[in-house]
Design a protein around this motif. Structure first.
Motif, short mmCIF file in Angstrom:
data_model
loop_
_atom_site.label_atom_id
_atom_site.label_comp_id
_atom_site.label_asym_id
_atom_site.label_seq_id
_atom_site.Cartn_x
_atom_site.Cartn_y
_atom_site.Cartn_z
N GLN A 175 -34.58 37.99 -11.17
CA GLN A 175 -33.94 37.31 -12.30
C GLN A 175 -33.69 35.84 -11.98
O GLN A 175 -33.93 35.36 -10.87
CB GLN A 175 -32.63 38.02 -12.66
N LYS A 176 -33.18 35.11 -12.97
CA LYS A 176 -33.02 33.67 -12.83
C LYS A 176 -32.04 33.28 -11.73
O LYS A 176 -32.15 32.19 -11.16
CB LYS A 176 -32.56 33.05 -14.16
N ASP A 177 -31.08 34.15 -11.44
CA ASP A 177 -30.13 33.83 -10.37
C ASP A 177 -30.71 34.01 -8.98
O ASP A 177 -30.04 33.80 -7.98
CB ASP A 177 -28.87 34.68 -10.51
N ARG A 178 -32.00 34.43 -8.91
CA ARG A 178 -32.74 34.61 -7.65
C ARG A 178 -32.21 35.75 -6.78
O ARG A 178 -32.56 35.85 -5.61
CB ARG A 178 -32.78 33.29 -6.84
N MET A 179 -31.33 36.56 -7.34
CA MET A 179 -30.80 37.71 -6.60
C MET A 179 -30.99 39.01 -7.37
O MET A 179 -31.25 40.05 -6.78
CB MET A 179 -29.31 37.51 -6.29
N GLY A 180 -30.84 38.96 -8.68
CA GLY A 180 -30.97 40.16 -9.49
C GLY A 180 -32.38 40.73 -9.42
O GLY A 180 -33.36 40.01 -9.42
N GLY A 181 -32.48 42.05 -9.32
CA GLY A 181 -33.77 42.71 -9.26
C GLY A 181 -34.15 43.05 -7.83
O GLY A 181 -33.38 43.63 -7.07
#
Length: 320
Positions: A175-181
């Motif tokens: 995801q955009k927060d670079r942590m989600g997923g």
């Protein structure tokens, strides 16, 4: 599928067939490499070696998360009884079973309705640690409907709720927060070689670009955010998190402010005392006078003098 066929072919080559091509490696920074070996080499290991066989079942998934994030693939893993993530499978006793027969026996207990063959063989690696274990890994591509059927069947298998707590799908997006997923998923605890095998299969089968795998692994190695930031991110209450962070200043800064305030108060008190020295002296003199007054009175009129004088007076003789 082509990658799996190539790996199976390499594994089946005899030792005298000439130089073997170099076996693929993971090559993701931050993930220790395991020593690869062919299936043929693994089968030639002595009786002191144990063999574990695990399988990754996956299917192309055209779905979109929130209508905008492509899911690309559905990849199955399972939550084990010890709280660790792993792939379906287990140890195979080579005295009684071939690798595939032993693997299918274990899969039947945990999944119930899938059988793999040598064509599904992907790779073998020597594991780290004191135990002499070679880890064999298989991968089978299914349709999304077939994968969903296996998920339903797993709930009714013998091991469900005992050795297997449930099946999970691996999020392959970031995801955009670079942590989600995928980064958050890789931050979980995995059993044995499961994390390495997951990353290796995603790379070899071209399911996730290598640079995306490296970014996901690197994100998990950064210092974790404070718990208040994580809670705020989960609830979407970022302003509250910012205010709380401002209140929760570092201890060092708080101590410095407290020391500065204490020093300022001490300096102000010293200044006030320096401005009024006379008043302090007068007060001291008055106090000394008040303390000395009773003593002076006691010197002039001793408390027991009158009584002593009466006692010393002669008793009058009776008149004749």
């Amino acid at each position: 599928m082509a990658a799996m066929g190539a790996m199976a072919a390499i594994g089946a080559l005899p030792a005298g067939a000439g130089a073997l091509p170099p076996l693929p490696t993971l090559g993701v920074p931050g993930v220790p490499e395991l020593k690869p070996l062919t299936r043929y080499e693994a089968m030639r290991l002595g009786p002191g070696w144990s063999h574990s066989c695990h399988a990754m079942l996956y299917a192309p998934n055209p779905g979109m998360l929130f209508g905008r994030i492509p899911l690309r693939y559905a990849v199955l893993m399972q939550m084990r009884f010890d709280g660790l993530l792993g792939f379906p499978g287990g140890f195979v006793d080579r005295r009684y079973w071939s690798l595939e027969d032993g693997l299918n026996r274990v899969l039947g207990l945990g999944l119930g309705c899938v059988r793999l063959t040598e064509a599904d063989y992907l790779c073998s690696h020597l594991t780290e640690g004191p135990h002499r274990v070679v880890a064999h890994f298989y991968a089978r591509q299914l349709t999304l409907e077939e994968l969903h059927t296996i998920e339903i069947s797993a709930v009714h298998s013998r091991d469900h709720g005992l050795e297997v707590m449930g099946m999970v799908r691996v999020p392959l997006y970031t995801q955009k927060d670079r942590m989600g997923g995928l980064p958050n998923f890789l931050g979980n605890s995995f059993v044995g070689t499961a994390k390495f095998q997951l990353l290796f299969a995603l790379k070899i089968l071209n399911m996730v670009p290598e640079e995306k795998l490296a970014e996901a692994v690197a994100a998990t190695q950064k210092p974790k955010k404070q718990a208040i930031d994580q809670a705020a991110a989960a609830t979407g209450n970022l302003p509250a998190a910012k205010a709380a962070n401002e209140l929760a200043a570092p201890a060092k800064t708080g101590n410095e402010l407290a020391d500065r305030a204490e020093n300022q108060a001490a300096a102000q008190a010293a200044a006030e005392a320096a401005e009024q020295p006379v008043a302090g002296l007068e007060s001291g003199a008055v106090a000394e006078q008040l303390a000395a007054a009773p003593a002076a009175e006691a010197v002039e009129q001793p408390a027991g003098l009158g009584a002593d004088a009466v006692a010393e007076q002669p008793v009058a003789e009776p008149m004749e």
